[in-house]
Write a protein that holds these residues in place. Structure first.
Motif, PDB file in Angstrom:
ATOM      1  N   MET A  19     -47.808  17.999  64.971  1.00  0.00           N
ATOM      2  CA  MET A  19     -47.072  18.912  65.847  1.00  0.00           C
ATOM      3  C   MET A  19     -47.698  19.005  67.231  1.00  0.00           C
ATOM      4  SD  MET A  19     -46.228  21.942  63.086  1.00  0.00           S
ATOM      5  CE  MET A  19     -45.367  21.556  61.551  1.00  0.00           C
ATOM      6  N   GLY A  20     -49.013  18.790  67.319  1.00  0.00           N
ATOM      7  CA  GLY A  20     -49.677  18.840  68.612  1.00  0.00           C
ATOM      8  C   GLY A  20     -49.819  17.496  69.289  1.00  0.00           C
ATOM      9  N   LEU A  21     -49.336  16.439  68.633  1.00  0.00           N
ATOM     10  CA  LEU A  21     -49.504  15.087  69.175  1.00  0.00           C
ATOM     11  C   LEU A  21     -48.168  14.372  69.410  1.00  0.00           C
ATOM     12  CD1 LEU A  21     -52.519  13.873  66.990  1.00  0.00           C
ATOM     13  CD2 LEU A  21     -52.575  14.562  69.399  1.00  0.00           C
ATOM     14  N   LEU A  22     -47.076  15.113  69.403  1.00  0.00           N
ATOM     15  CA  LEU A  22     -45.761  14.474  69.586  1.00  0.00           C
ATOM     16  C   LEU A  22     -45.633  13.726  70.919  1.00  0.00           C
ATOM     17  CD1 LEU A  22     -43.267  17.091  68.068  1.00  0.00           C
ATOM     18  CD2 LEU A  22     -44.185  15.024  67.030  1.00  0.00           C
ATOM     19  N   PRO A  23     -46.126  14.274  72.035  1.00  0.00           N
ATOM     20  CA  PRO A  23     -46.030  13.524  73.289  1.00  0.00           C
ATOM     21  C   PRO A  23     -46.771  12.181  73.234  1.00  0.00           C
ATOM     22  CG  PRO A  23     -46.499  15.820  73.742  1.00  0.00           C
ATOM     23  CD  PRO A  23     -46.662  15.635  72.272  1.00  0.00           C
ATOM     24  N   GLU A  24     -47.962  12.183  72.605  1.00  0.00           N
ATOM     25  CA  GLU A  24     -48.741  10.953  72.501  1.00  0.00           C
ATOM     26  C   GLU A  24     -48.038   9.923  71.615  1.00  0.00           C
ATOM     27  OE1 GLU A  24     -51.501  14.124  73.797  1.00  0.00           O
ATOM     28  OE2 GLU A  24     -49.922  13.980  72.298  1.00  0.00           O
ATOM     29  N   VAL A  25     -47.447  10.389  70.518  1.00  0.00           N
ATOM     30  CA  VAL A  25     -46.714   9.480  69.624  1.00  0.00           C
ATOM     31  C   VAL A  25     -45.513   8.889  70.354  1.00  0.00           C
ATOM     32  CG1 VAL A  25     -45.337   9.332  67.517  1.00  0.00           C
ATOM     33  CG2 VAL A  25     -47.454  10.658  67.517  1.00  0.00           C
ATOM     34  N   ALA A  26     -44.769   9.753  71.050  1.00  0.00           N
ATOM     35  CA  ALA A  26     -43.573   9.308  71.760  1.00  0.00           C
ATOM     36  C   ALA A  26     -43.907   8.257  72.812  1.00  0.00           C
ATOM     37  CB  ALA A  26     -42.874  10.502  72.403  1.00  0.00           C
ATOM     38  N   GLN A  27     -44.952   8.502  73.576  1.00  0.00           N
ATOM     39  CA  GLN A  27     -45.326   7.570  74.634  1.00  0.00           C
ATOM     40  C   GLN A  27     -45.807   6.236  74.060  1.00  0.00           C
ATOM     41  OE1 GLN A  27     -48.352   9.058  77.232  1.00  0.00           O
ATOM     42  NE2 GLN A  27     -48.211   7.353  78.674  1.00  0.00           N
ATOM     43  N   ASP A  28     -46.563   6.283  72.967  1.00  0.00           N
ATOM     44  CA  ASP A  28     -47.155   5.069  72.414  1.00  0.00           C
ATOM     45  C   ASP A  28     -46.116   4.125  71.819  1.00  0.00           C
ATOM     46  OD1 ASP A  28     -49.450   3.436  71.626  1.00  0.00           O
ATOM     47  OD2 ASP A  28     -48.945   4.039  69.587  1.00  0.00           O
ATOM     48  N   GLY A  30     -42.741   4.355  72.343  1.00  0.00           N
ATOM     49  CA  GLY A  30     -41.559   4.219  73.177  1.00  0.00           C
ATOM     50  C   GLY A  30     -40.330   4.959  72.699  1.00  0.00           C
ATOM     51  N   ILE A  31     -40.496   6.234  72.331  1.00  0.00           N
ATOM     52  CA  ILE A  31     -39.364   7.058  71.901  1.00  0.00           C
ATOM     53  C   ILE A  31     -39.438   8.393  72.631  1.00  0.00           C
ATOM     54  CG2 ILE A  31     -39.139   6.005  69.612  1.00  0.00           C
ATOM     55  CD1 ILE A  31     -40.786   8.307  68.483  1.00  0.00           C
ATOM     56  N   THR A  32     -38.412   9.230  72.451  1.00  0.00           N
ATOM     57  CA  THR A  32     -38.421  10.558  73.054  1.00  0.00           C
ATOM     58  C   THR A  32     -39.209  11.516  72.173  1.00  0.00           C
ATOM     59  OG1 THR A  32     -36.413  11.304  71.917  1.00  0.00           O
ATOM     60  CG2 THR A  32     -36.142  10.120  74.013  1.00  0.00           C
ATOM     61  N   ILE A  33     -39.595  12.650  72.747  1.00  0.00           N
ATOM     62  CA  ILE A  33     -40.334  13.647  71.973  1.00  0.00           C
ATOM     63  C   ILE A  33     -39.487  14.202  70.817  1.00  0.00           C
ATOM     64  CG2 ILE A  33     -41.382  15.951  72.058  1.00  0.00           C
ATOM     65  CD1 ILE A  33     -42.511  15.240  74.788  1.00  0.00           C
ATOM     66  N   PRO A  34     -38.185  14.509  71.020  1.00  0.00           N
ATOM     67  CA  PRO A  34     -37.378  14.935  69.869  1.00  0.00           C
ATOM     68  C   PRO A  34     -37.320  13.888  68.760  1.00  0.00           C
ATOM     69  CG  PRO A  34     -36.279  15.518  71.909  1.00  0.00           C
ATOM     70  CD  PRO A  34     -37.447  14.668  72.294  1.00  0.00           C
ATOM     71  N   GLN A  35     -37.271  12.615  69.132  1.00  0.00           N
ATOM     72  CA  GLN A  35     -37.300  11.571  68.107  1.00  0.00           C
ATOM     73  C   GLN A  35     -38.636  11.561  67.379  1.00  0.00           C
ATOM     74  OE1 GLN A  35     -36.187   8.216  70.684  1.00  0.00           O
ATOM     75  NE2 GLN A  35     -34.426   7.836  69.365  1.00  0.00           N
ATOM     76  N   PRO A  85     -46.420   0.305  63.278  1.00  0.00           N
ATOM     77  CA  PRO A  85     -46.103  -0.381  64.528  1.00  0.00           C
ATOM     78  C   PRO A  85     -44.848   0.128  65.229  1.00  0.00           C
ATOM     79  CG  PRO A  85     -45.355  -1.693  62.672  1.00  0.00           C
ATOM     80  CD  PRO A  85     -46.022  -0.473  62.095  1.00  0.00           C
ATOM     81  N   SER A  86     -43.996   0.880  64.524  1.00  0.00           N
ATOM     82  CA  SER A  86     -42.705   1.248  65.110  1.00  0.00           C
ATOM     83  C   SER A  86     -42.267   2.627  64.634  1.00  0.00           C
ATOM     84  CB  SER A  86     -41.636   0.218  64.736  1.00  0.00           C
ATOM     85  OG  SER A  86     -41.379   0.261  63.335  1.00  0.00           O
ATOM     86  N   TYR A  87     -41.212   3.113  65.274  1.00  0.00           N
ATOM     87  CA  TYR A  87     -40.636   4.428  64.956  1.00  0.00           C
ATOM     88  C   TYR A  87     -40.166   4.498  63.505  1.00  0.00           C
ATOM     89  CZ  TYR A  87     -36.900   7.988  64.947  1.00  0.00           C
ATOM     90  OH  TYR A  87     -36.076   9.038  64.641  1.00  0.00           O
TER      91      TYR A  87
END
Length: 381
Positions: A19-28, A30-35, A85-87
């Motif tokens: 929950m505290g790392l969603l921006p980092e996951v999204a950026q790494d 290549g997805i949006t934060i809601p995704q 490796p992917s979403y």
């Protein structure tokens, strides 16, 4: 109990750190934060499905061996998540990682209760659950910091290491309890024929939902409504963790003294605390105190765990594991209804009203359960 609590600490850290790392996951990847937020739902779905499935399939296993296997399973799920490796792969692996969650806590609760006198069962379960609540105060901040500095994958790797340590500790310290020779998948499924099992699960799935209705949106509430500086939010979240620890210990002690009154009293407490949040959310210090009190509602966890043990008959493993399926259903229900009230234009404080109404609904299910139990007792007499 400490060995089993370490396992709970690892699971709690693994569940909440994302929950505290969603921006980092999204950026790494290549997805949006809601995704990126979908991986939270994938994990919760794994808990809901895995708890009854693994409890039934492993009904005949010795409990220590089952606990060790579940922790190794959890470790592998988190190590694999760290390499996703992917979403789509990450969602699948978080689902897999969630599978052993509920069964581990259910079996650990049964083992803990068997190690103490009957009048201390809830306290024993509370000690095991203390690992989960402590994770929100200690494990999650450490793992979040690690994820921010070294990348989100490091956080899941840490959870894997903690899980391996827990497996070793359980193997060394937990007494070996042989499997019940009468245990079978069909006998465990017998729990689903018991009305009181379903009603107890309903109390948790509905009555606990208010906690998540408020907590899911606590950060924007504190910043946008209370006007709190963003730098102070982690301290308030730590207060929430402290509230969970206090509630867990106090609730389990009260449950050992008077289980049914404690369940009813906690639902009333939830109504008062969540309803108060509507008004305290506008004032930084009052909101912080209220967040601590909201955390204490988690006391319902060990109390409902004991209630399930009492009403499950000879289907103990499945019933105990289902408590955590109900917990995650409460998470989903509370967050969804809270989001609806915000989207409807009622503002972030309205999540308190949602929580209060869920507590009232939980009280309704509780009253139904008590009434049904009295009728069953009278019929038996």
């Amino acid at each position: 109990m400490v060995a089993m609590a370490i396992g709970g600490f690892g699971i709690g850290t693994g569940e909440f750190v994302i929950m505290g790392l969603l921006p980092e996951v999204a950026q790494d990847i290549g997805i949006t934060i809601p995704q990126a937020g979908h991986v939270i739902s994938a994990y919760a779905l794994g808990v809901v499905i895995g708890a009854p499935l693994l409890a039934v399939l492993a009904a005949g296993w010795p409990r220590r061996r089952l606990l060790v296997a579940l922790m190794i399973f959890y470790a592998l799920g988190n190590f694999a998540s760290a390499m996703a490796p992917s979403y789509l792969t990450l969602n699948l692996l978080r689902f897999v990682a969630g599978l052993p969650h509920g069964t581990y806590f259910g079996v650990a609760a049964l083992v803990a209760a068997s190690l103490v006198e009957p009048w201390r069962r809830a306290q024993a379960v509370g000690w095991v659950m203390l690992g989960l609540t402590t994770a929100t105060l200690v494990g999650v901040p450490i793992a979040t910091w690690l994820g921010e500095v070294f990348g989100w994958r490091a956080a899941f790797a840490l959870v894997g290491v903690i899980s391996v340590l827990a497996a070793v500790m359980v193997q060394r310290e937990v007494p070996d309890q042989p499997a019940d020779h009468r245990a079978s998948p069909m006998r465990e499924l017998g729990a689903l024929r018991r009305k009181q099992v379903w009603l107890t699960l309903g109390i948790g799935a509905i009555g606990l939902g208010g906690l998540f209705s408020v907590f899911s949106y606590i950060k924007p509430t504190l910043i946008e409504v209370a006007g709190m500086n963003a730098s102070l939010v982690p301290a308030v979240l730590a207060l929430f963790g402290c509230g969970m620890i206090v509630g867990n210990l106090a609730g389990s002690r009260l449950a050992d003294k008077a289980l049914i009154p404690t369940i009813g009293g906690l639902l009333v407490w939830a109504f008062v605390v969540l309803g108060a949040f509507v008004f305290t959310a506008h004032h930084p210090w009052l909101a912080a105190i209220n967040v601590f009190l909201v955390g204490t509602i988690v006391a319902m966890g060990p109390t409902l765990q004991i209630r399930l043990m009492d009403v499950a008959g000879d289907a103990q493993t499945l019933a105990a594991a289902l408590n955590h399926s109900a917990f995650n259903m409460a998470n989903a229900l509370g967050a969804w209804l809270g989001g609806l009230s915000i989207a409807a234009g009622m503002g972030y404080p309205s999540t308190g009203w949602v929580g209060a109404l869920l507590a009232v609904a939980g009280l309704g299910v509780f009253a139904w359960s008590v009434s049904a139990a009295r009728k069953e007792k009278a019929a038996a007499a």
